[in-house]
Design a protein around this motif. Structure first.
Motif, PDB file in Angstrom:
ATOM      1  N   ILE A  17      67.597 -37.927  19.379  1.00  0.00           N
ATOM      2  CA  ILE A  17      66.663 -36.966  19.920  1.00  0.00           C
ATOM      3  C   ILE A  17      66.689 -35.786  19.494  1.00  0.00           C
ATOM      4  O   ILE A  17      67.820 -34.991  19.437  1.00  0.00           O
ATOM      5  CB  ILE A  17      66.529 -37.012  21.535  1.00  0.00           C
ATOM      6  CG1 ILE A  17      66.115 -38.132  22.178  1.00  0.00           C
ATOM      7  CG2 ILE A  17      65.696 -35.960  21.986  1.00  0.00           C
ATOM      8  CD1 ILE A  17      64.622 -38.565  22.227  1.00  0.00           C
ATOM      9  N   VAL A  18      65.731 -35.313  18.739  1.00  0.00           N
ATOM     10  CA  VAL A  18      65.684 -33.795  18.197  1.00  0.00           C
ATOM     11  C   VAL A  18      64.517 -33.169  18.782  1.00  0.00           C
ATOM     12  O   VAL A  18      63.582 -33.661  19.381  1.00  0.00           O
ATOM     13  CB  VAL A  18      65.530 -33.878  16.603  1.00  0.00           C
ATOM     14  CG1 VAL A  18      66.941 -34.511  16.045  1.00  0.00           C
ATOM     15  CG2 VAL A  18      64.386 -34.606  16.160  1.00  0.00           C
ATOM     16  N   ASN A  19      64.668 -31.605  18.764  1.00  0.00           N
ATOM     17  CA  ASN A  19      63.456 -30.930  19.198  1.00  0.00           C
ATOM     18  C   ASN A  19      62.652 -30.842  17.868  1.00  0.00           C
ATOM     19  O   ASN A  19      62.830 -30.277  16.838  1.00  0.00           O
ATOM     20  CB  ASN A  19      64.102 -29.393  19.561  1.00  0.00           C
ATOM     21  CG  ASN A  19      64.996 -29.464  20.482  1.00  0.00           C
ATOM     22  OD1 ASN A  19      64.870 -29.811  21.619  1.00  0.00           O
ATOM     23  ND2 ASN A  19      66.164 -28.961  20.193  1.00  0.00           N
ATOM     24  N   TRP A  20      61.209 -31.497  18.173  1.00  0.00           N
ATOM     25  CA  TRP A  20      60.490 -31.510  16.897  1.00  0.00           C
ATOM     26  C   TRP A  20      59.198 -30.493  17.182  1.00  0.00           C
ATOM     27  O   TRP A  20      58.865 -30.574  18.466  1.00  0.00           O
ATOM     28  CB  TRP A  20      59.827 -33.060  16.781  1.00  0.00           C
ATOM     29  CG  TRP A  20      59.046 -33.102  15.759  1.00  0.00           C
ATOM     30  CD1 TRP A  20      57.676 -33.008  15.852  1.00  0.00           C
ATOM     31  CD2 TRP A  20      59.268 -33.337  14.450  1.00  0.00           C
ATOM     32  NE1 TRP A  20      57.066 -33.175  14.526  1.00  0.00           N
ATOM     33  CE2 TRP A  20      58.232 -33.390  13.824  1.00  0.00           C
ATOM     34  CE3 TRP A  20      60.502 -33.314  13.758  1.00  0.00           C
ATOM     35  CZ2 TRP A  20      58.112 -33.671  12.245  1.00  0.00           C
ATOM     36  CZ3 TRP A  20      60.264 -33.519  12.236  1.00  0.00           C
ATOM     37  CH2 TRP A  20      59.199 -33.433  11.552  1.00  0.00           C
ATOM     38  N   CYS A  21      59.180 -29.670  16.278  1.00  0.00           N
ATOM     39  CA  CYS A  21      58.087 -28.756  16.508  1.00  0.00           C
ATOM     40  C   CYS A  21      56.830 -29.433  15.756  1.00  0.00           C
ATOM     41  O   CYS A  21      56.958 -29.498  14.563  1.00  0.00           O
ATOM     42  CB  CYS A  21      58.053 -27.419  15.963  1.00  0.00           C
ATOM     43  SG  CYS A  21      56.849 -26.303  15.884  1.00  0.00           S
ATOM     44  N   PRO A  22      55.561 -29.682  16.437  1.00  0.00           N
ATOM     45  CA  PRO A  22      54.483 -30.349  15.856  1.00  0.00           C
ATOM     46  C   PRO A  22      53.838 -29.600  14.873  1.00  0.00           C
ATOM     47  O   PRO A  22      53.233 -30.038  13.978  1.00  0.00           O
ATOM     48  CB  PRO A  22      53.658 -30.986  17.248  1.00  0.00           C
ATOM     49  CG  PRO A  22      54.531 -30.664  18.466  1.00  0.00           C
ATOM     50  CD  PRO A  22      55.445 -29.638  17.849  1.00  0.00           C
ATOM     51  N   LYS A  23      53.901 -28.335  15.004  1.00  0.00           N
ATOM     52  CA  LYS A  23      53.130 -27.497  14.273  1.00  0.00           C
ATOM     53  C   LYS A  23      53.956 -27.162  12.941  1.00  0.00           C
ATOM     54  O   LYS A  23      53.370 -27.267  11.778  1.00  0.00           O
ATOM     55  CB  LYS A  23      53.098 -25.975  14.980  1.00  0.00           C
ATOM     56  CG  LYS A  23      52.416 -25.062  13.901  1.00  0.00           C
ATOM     57  CD  LYS A  23      52.169 -23.402  14.325  1.00  0.00           C
ATOM     58  CE  LYS A  23      51.877 -22.589  13.205  1.00  0.00           C
ATOM     59  NZ  LYS A  23      50.605 -22.750  12.515  1.00  0.00           N
ATOM     60  N   HIS A  24      55.190 -26.815  12.911  1.00  0.00           N
ATOM     61  CA  HIS A  24      56.008 -26.489  11.751  1.00  0.00           C
ATOM     62  C   HIS A  24      56.644 -27.871  11.092  1.00  0.00           C
ATOM     63  O   HIS A  24      57.111 -27.818  10.201  1.00  0.00           O
ATOM     64  CB  HIS A  24      57.133 -25.688  12.116  1.00  0.00           C
ATOM     65  CG  HIS A  24      56.612 -24.223  12.644  1.00  0.00           C
ATOM     66  ND1 HIS A  24      56.709 -23.834  13.796  1.00  0.00           N
ATOM     67  CD2 HIS A  24      55.960 -23.374  11.879  1.00  0.00           C
ATOM     68  CE1 HIS A  24      56.275 -22.446  13.970  1.00  0.00           C
ATOM     69  NE2 HIS A  24      55.656 -22.351  12.659  1.00  0.00           N
ATOM     70  N   GLN A  25      56.374 -28.954  11.820  1.00  0.00           N
ATOM     71  CA  GLN A  25      56.781 -30.252  11.343  1.00  0.00           C
ATOM     72  C   GLN A  25      58.238 -30.265  10.932  1.00  0.00           C
ATOM     73  O   GLN A  25      58.719 -30.701   9.785  1.00  0.00           O
ATOM     74  CB  GLN A  25      56.002 -30.498  10.103  1.00  0.00           C
ATOM     75  CG  GLN A  25      54.587 -30.801  10.389  1.00  0.00           C
ATOM     76  CD  GLN A  25      54.151 -32.220  11.240  1.00  0.00           C
ATOM     77  OE1 GLN A  25      54.624 -33.135  10.558  1.00  0.00           O
ATOM     78  NE2 GLN A  25      54.134 -32.007  12.389  1.00  0.00           N
ATOM     79  N   THR A  26      59.006 -29.959  11.827  1.00  0.00           N
ATOM     80  CA  THR A  26      60.801 -29.955  11.454  1.00  0.00           C
ATOM     81  C   THR A  26      61.296 -29.957  12.583  1.00  0.00           C
ATOM     82  O   THR A  26      61.007 -29.636  13.916  1.00  0.00           O
ATOM     83  CB  THR A  26      61.081 -28.516  10.474  1.00  0.00           C
ATOM     84  OG1 THR A  26      62.342 -28.671  10.465  1.00  0.00           O
ATOM     85  CG2 THR A  26      60.682 -27.321  11.487  1.00  0.00           C
ATOM     86  N   SER A  27      62.652 -30.453  12.733  1.00  0.00           N
ATOM     87  CA  SER A  27      63.412 -30.266  13.901  1.00  0.00           C
ATOM     88  C   SER A  27      64.095 -28.971  14.039  1.00  0.00           C
ATOM     89  O   SER A  27      64.092 -28.510  12.949  1.00  0.00           O
ATOM     90  CB  SER A  27      64.357 -31.405  13.744  1.00  0.00           C
ATOM     91  OG  SER A  27      65.199 -31.149  12.632  1.00  0.00           O
ATOM     92  N   LEU A  28      64.318 -28.626  15.228  1.00  0.00           N
ATOM     93  CA  LEU A  28      65.072 -27.389  15.302  1.00  0.00           C
ATOM     94  C   LEU A  28      66.237 -27.584  16.430  1.00  0.00           C
ATOM     95  O   LEU A  28      66.398 -28.562  16.958  1.00  0.00           O
ATOM     96  CB  LEU A  28      63.967 -26.568  16.264  1.00  0.00           C
ATOM     97  CG  LEU A  28      62.784 -26.007  15.616  1.00  0.00           C
ATOM     98  CD1 LEU A  28      61.825 -25.430  16.474  1.00  0.00           C
ATOM     99  CD2 LEU A  28      62.793 -25.357  14.364  1.00  0.00           C
ATOM    100  N   SER A  29      67.259 -26.753  16.160  1.00  0.00           N
ATOM    101  CA  SER A  29      68.331 -26.969  16.908  1.00  0.00           C
ATOM    102  C   SER A  29      68.144 -26.198  18.483  1.00  0.00           C
ATOM    103  O   SER A  29      67.087 -25.802  18.653  1.00  0.00           O
ATOM    104  CB  SER A  29      69.552 -25.994  16.277  1.00  0.00           C
ATOM    105  OG  SER A  29      69.044 -24.430  16.555  1.00  0.00           O
ATOM    106  N   ASN A  30      68.841 -26.584  19.312  1.00  0.00           N
ATOM    107  CA  ASN A  30      68.773 -26.113  20.766  1.00  0.00           C
ATOM    108  C   ASN A  30      68.254 -24.729  20.992  1.00  0.00           C
ATOM    109  O   ASN A  30      67.523 -24.209  21.621  1.00  0.00           O
ATOM    110  CB  ASN A  30      69.770 -26.504  21.644  1.00  0.00           C
ATOM    111  CG  ASN A  30      70.082 -28.058  21.893  1.00  0.00           C
ATOM    112  OD1 ASN A  30      68.994 -28.960  21.659  1.00  0.00           O
ATOM    113  ND2 ASN A  30      70.895 -28.451  22.325  1.00  0.00           N
ATOM    114  N   LEU A  31      69.203 -23.958  20.011  1.00  0.00           N
ATOM    115  CA  LEU A  31      69.128 -22.640  20.246  1.00  0.00           C
ATOM    116  C   LEU A  31      67.611 -22.002  19.578  1.00  0.00           C
ATOM    117  O   LEU A  31      67.253 -20.845  19.712  1.00  0.00           O
ATOM    118  CB  LEU A  31      70.152 -21.705  19.190  1.00  0.00           C
ATOM    119  CG  LEU A  31      71.574 -22.145  19.557  1.00  0.00           C
ATOM    120  CD1 LEU A  31      72.449 -21.508  18.741  1.00  0.00           C
ATOM    121  CD2 LEU A  31      71.749 -21.402  21.116  1.00  0.00           C
ATOM    122  N   GLU A  32      67.192 -22.859  18.935  1.00  0.00           N
ATOM    123  CA  GLU A  32      65.808 -22.343  18.057  1.00  0.00           C
ATOM    124  C   GLU A  32      64.493 -22.803  18.969  1.00  0.00           C
ATOM    125  O   GLU A  32      63.353 -22.702  18.795  1.00  0.00           O
ATOM    126  CB  GLU A  32      65.479 -22.776  16.768  1.00  0.00           C
ATOM    127  CG  GLU A  32      66.319 -22.335  15.619  1.00  0.00           C
ATOM    128  CD  GLU A  32      66.605 -22.864  14.530  1.00  0.00           C
ATOM    129  OE1 GLU A  32      66.663 -22.613  13.521  1.00  0.00           O
ATOM    130  OE2 GLU A  32      66.801 -24.312  14.696  1.00  0.00           O
TER     131      GLU A  32
END
Length: 720
Positions: A187-202
């Motif tokens: 499971i990753v943090n996916w930003c649907p706008k930026h189309q990338t995964s992010l670390s928890n800190l982001e």
RNA sequence: GCACUCUUAGCUCAGUUGGUUAGAGCGCUCCCUUCACACGGGAGAGGUCGUAGGUCCGAAUCCUACAGAGUGCACCA
């Protein structure tokens, strides 16, 4: 004595600063290799002790903000102090490409122009952002100069320079060789706008009030805020110890009516289901929830994607396919109500949702194959370094926060689906074995022998910026063989914002220890956030942003620096009021006028320590102050040193000593002594005005105050 | 849930290991253009250091509880 003409007018920083900075830069003394030798009593050169701060490279994607001004001031104070004390002082500047941050800034610009990164070839996007960044970099360097930064420009490094990339690749390979790197579908943090995964800190959490739906799932009631994820829920989970459901056994199958028709649900017993929450029964959506994913892994359950990468429902949603989850939710609930599947709706349920720290959109947890670094082994070593005092963190509370984070560390997703960054050196191809499709990976800049013809393709992802930034101290110094690395590593101080303690400091510590075997810095000084006069966070949307460059133009850089430093204890936020800066502008002028007065006095010829000419009790008093201030700076109590100097110079020197001396020519040597040495003590804090006055002194030990000898050698008290 | 911090003058904040009448900037009142400086000088008002206990010869400073404000991390059915 004739007083230079310029002293007849108030101190004018605008007319002075650029010229002074140029003098410094032209002198070459920013580069420690050029520093003048100090001689001992026998006339032999004194061995110079190295001192080094690696500058947190500012993001080359915009103008410097108040936080930058604060770090420049604090570090410049430490650096100038060290330099005047005869240390071989290196302050190493840099510029950060700032991967995701810069890409976001650039995307906003594209949006304004009606363009989109998703409609342009990656190579073109990269090229455009590179041009944008390099343009900003020059601009940013000029701003650092305006703030008085005495850093060695000849050693400046950009975070995309070849040397950086090479070392980052070496580290990636080493992590892989040591078994600390893995590629996993998680499971990753996916930003649907930026189309990338992010670390928890982001990601950030936002408290939201949303309807909480109690849904009938066969004989059970399940609760959710997200009915739109529930299409694929075929497993119903309860705690093994929950007596209410003891008649259901693991693996029991139930036929029940669900959103789009009848389904077969299977009972799962798992301790993750908390009997105290709701009905104690939950269904799981492993593709879009961390806990659910873990349950599915434990029980070896299949998982399926419900929501696509853009936040739209997939065909599994039947009639709702293609709708955005936002639009779909109400319609799905409506349908379920018609089918009698909604038991009740709790209207004011508050929960915290993760959002993208850049755009504020809700993060959609997704399962995606990414590169992860196993952090626990790295964290262990870092914890040791902190608790043993190899690295000292200012303050104690920041140290506790850091340790707490290190002790609970999670694996780090280092891959990003953006072009602006260092490409991940990895290749993959599909393979078939035992009738099963699999993927084969190769780490390296080039495909394995056999090459592209064998179906190898390069990973298109880039590294999380912080992965390369975390290696910054040893990269900039030329690890492993560079002379600077041998001389200056570990560096003396890492001074940066408390807000990037985890992002950066903790990771530098871990990777520094991992790669070099030594801590990257011996001391960490963390400053707080610079807020506006009312204590509000500065933001463009609130319109309360104080630009340090504007302030510097209006009040002078020295006044800005004092305003940023006085009363600012490490780790706590600072409220920056223009009136406070105004007060220090007046202080600069006060100093200017003291100089005017002192230089108008008759100074003894060859004023050097004329026997008995300096009043002993005043000298003693001054020397005690110098020792005290020196001690404060050594202990990083910069706020106290600055305030003590301010009060001595204004309330004691100007208000009393100067007054007392009027009409008494025999005070000349004393006044000169105090002035000259006050300039030295103040120079790290207010470099411009002190240097400007120094230039007018009739007799001086060195052409530039910047390399004059610090007046006190005292070093006392325990080092923290 | 776990962790951390803060509460001192009207406002914003200092107050280093507990020690004589608690400090600064801004603001406020009154006065002064005198020969370094009006980006100045002088005089002054203003605080029972969140509340309640405790330790100590002595606490804003250490301990406990409570109240209020804030921050970080994790989870979220």
């Amino acid at each position: 004595m004739e007083v230079p003409e310029k002293f007849t007018k108030p101190y004018n920083p605008q007319a002075t600063e650029d010229e002074i900075y140029k003098k410094w830069e032209d002198s070459g003394y920013f580069n420690p290799d050029n520093l003048p030798l100090r001689l001992d009593a026998q006339g032999k050169p004194v061995e110079m002790e190295p001192f080094c701060i690696v500058m947190p490279p500012p993001n080359a994607n915009g103008s410097l903000h108040a936080g930058h001004a604060l770090f420049v001031t604090l570090q410049d104070i430490m650096v100038r102090f060290a330099r005047m004390r005869g240390k071989k002082t290196l302050w190493l500047p840099g510029a950060d490409h700032a991967g995701f941050e810069t890409q976001v800034v650039y995307e906003r610009q594209l949006e304004k122009e009606g363009r989109s990164r998703f409609e342009m070839p990656p190579e073109q996007l990269y090229k455009e952002i590179l041009d944008f960044t390099l343009g900003n970099k020059i601009f940013m360097e000029g701003q650092l100069r305006q703030l008085g930064a005495s850093c060695d420009w000849s050693r400046e490094l950009f975070t995309l320079d070849e040397r950086v990339v090479k070392t980052v690749y070496d580290t990636f390979r080493k992590l892989n060789d040591d078994g600390l790197l893995y590629r996993g579908s998680r499971i990753v943090n996916w930003c649907p706008k930026h189309q990338t995964s992010l670390s928890n800190l982001e990601t950030e959490r936002e408290t939201r009030t949303s309807p909480f739906y109690y849904l009938k799932y066969g004989p059970f009631t399940i609760g959710t805020v997200r009915p739109e994820t529930k299409f694929g829920d075929k497993y119903v989970v309860m705690h093994p110890g929950d007596a209410r459901y003891s008649k259901y056994k693991e693996g029991d199958m139930l036929e029940l009516e669900w959103i789009n028709g009848p389904i077969t649900a299977t009972v799962i017993k798992d301790e993750a289901s908390d009997p105290a929450v709701g009905s104690g029964v939950m269904t799981i959506t492993p593709w879009h929830s961390g806990t659910d994913f873990e349950i599915a892994q434990r029980h070896n359950l299949p998982y399926e994607q419900i929501i696509d990468w853009r936040g739209k429902l997939l065909p599994i949603a039947g009639e709702f396919a293609g709708m955005s989850i936002k639009d779909a939710r109400a319609k799905i609930v409506e349908k379920m109500q018609q089918k009698g599947l909604v038991e009740k709706i709790d209207g004011d349920y508050t929960n915290e949702v993760p959002v993208c720290y850049k755009c504020g959109r809700e993060i959609e947890p997704q399962v995606k194959a990414q590169w992860f670094v196993k952090m626990q082994p790295l964290a262990r070593r870092a914890i040791e370094a902190v608790t043993s005092g190899e690295v000292k963190i200012l303050t104690d509370s920041q140290e506790k926060i850091l340790l707490h984070w290190l002790e609970n560390i999670q694996d780090w997703n280092i891959s990003r689906q953006i072009v602006w960054g260092i490409p991940i050196p990895a290749w993959h191809r599909s393979t078939y074995a035992h009738g099963k499709q699999d993927e084969e990976w190769h780490i390296g800049e080039n495909p394995p022998a056999g090459g592209l013809g064998d179906g190898w393709t390069r990973d298109t992802d880039t590294f999380d910026t912080w992965f390369s930034s975390s290696q910054w101290p040893f990269i900039t110094l030329g690890f492993p063989d560079g002379e600077d690395f041998k001389t200056y590593y570990p560096t003396d101080v890492m001074e940066t914002g408390a807000d990037i303690l985890f992002f950066w400091v903790a990771r530098m510590l871990m990777l520094g220890l991992y790669i070099t075997g030594e801590v990257p810095f011996k001391n960490v000084y963390l400053h707080g956030l610079v807020r506006d006069a009312k204590g509000q966070k500065m933001s463009k949307s609130k319109g309360n942003v104080i630009s340090p460059l504007t302030v510097s133009n209006e009040y002078g850089t020295d006044a800005l620096r004092m305003g940023l430093v006085v009363g600012n204890t490490p780790g706590t936020d600072l409220n920056l009021a223009p009136s406070k800066i105004g007060a220090y502008k007046k202080f600069a002028n006060k100093l200017w006028n003291i100089a005017r007065f002192v230089l108008s006095q008759d100074l003894p010829a060859g004023r050097q320590e004329t026997e008995g000419a300096i009043r002993q009790e005043l000298k003693d008093e001054f020397d005690a102050l110098a020792a005290d201030v020196t001690n404060d700076i050594e202990q990083y109590r910069i706020y106290m040193a600055a305030e003590k100097l301010y009060h001595y110079v204004w309330d004691r020197f100007a208000a009393e000593i100067v007054e007392e001396s009027k009409g008494k020519p025999e005070y000349g040597a004393t006044l000169y002594y105090i002035l000259e040495n006050s300039l030295k003590l103040l120079h790290p804090f207010m470099p411009f005005v002190t240097e400007a006055i120094w230039q007018e002194l009739p007799e001086k030990e060195s052409d530039l105050l910047m390399v004059a000898q610090w007046p006190a050698r005292h070093s006392g008290g325990p080092q923290k």
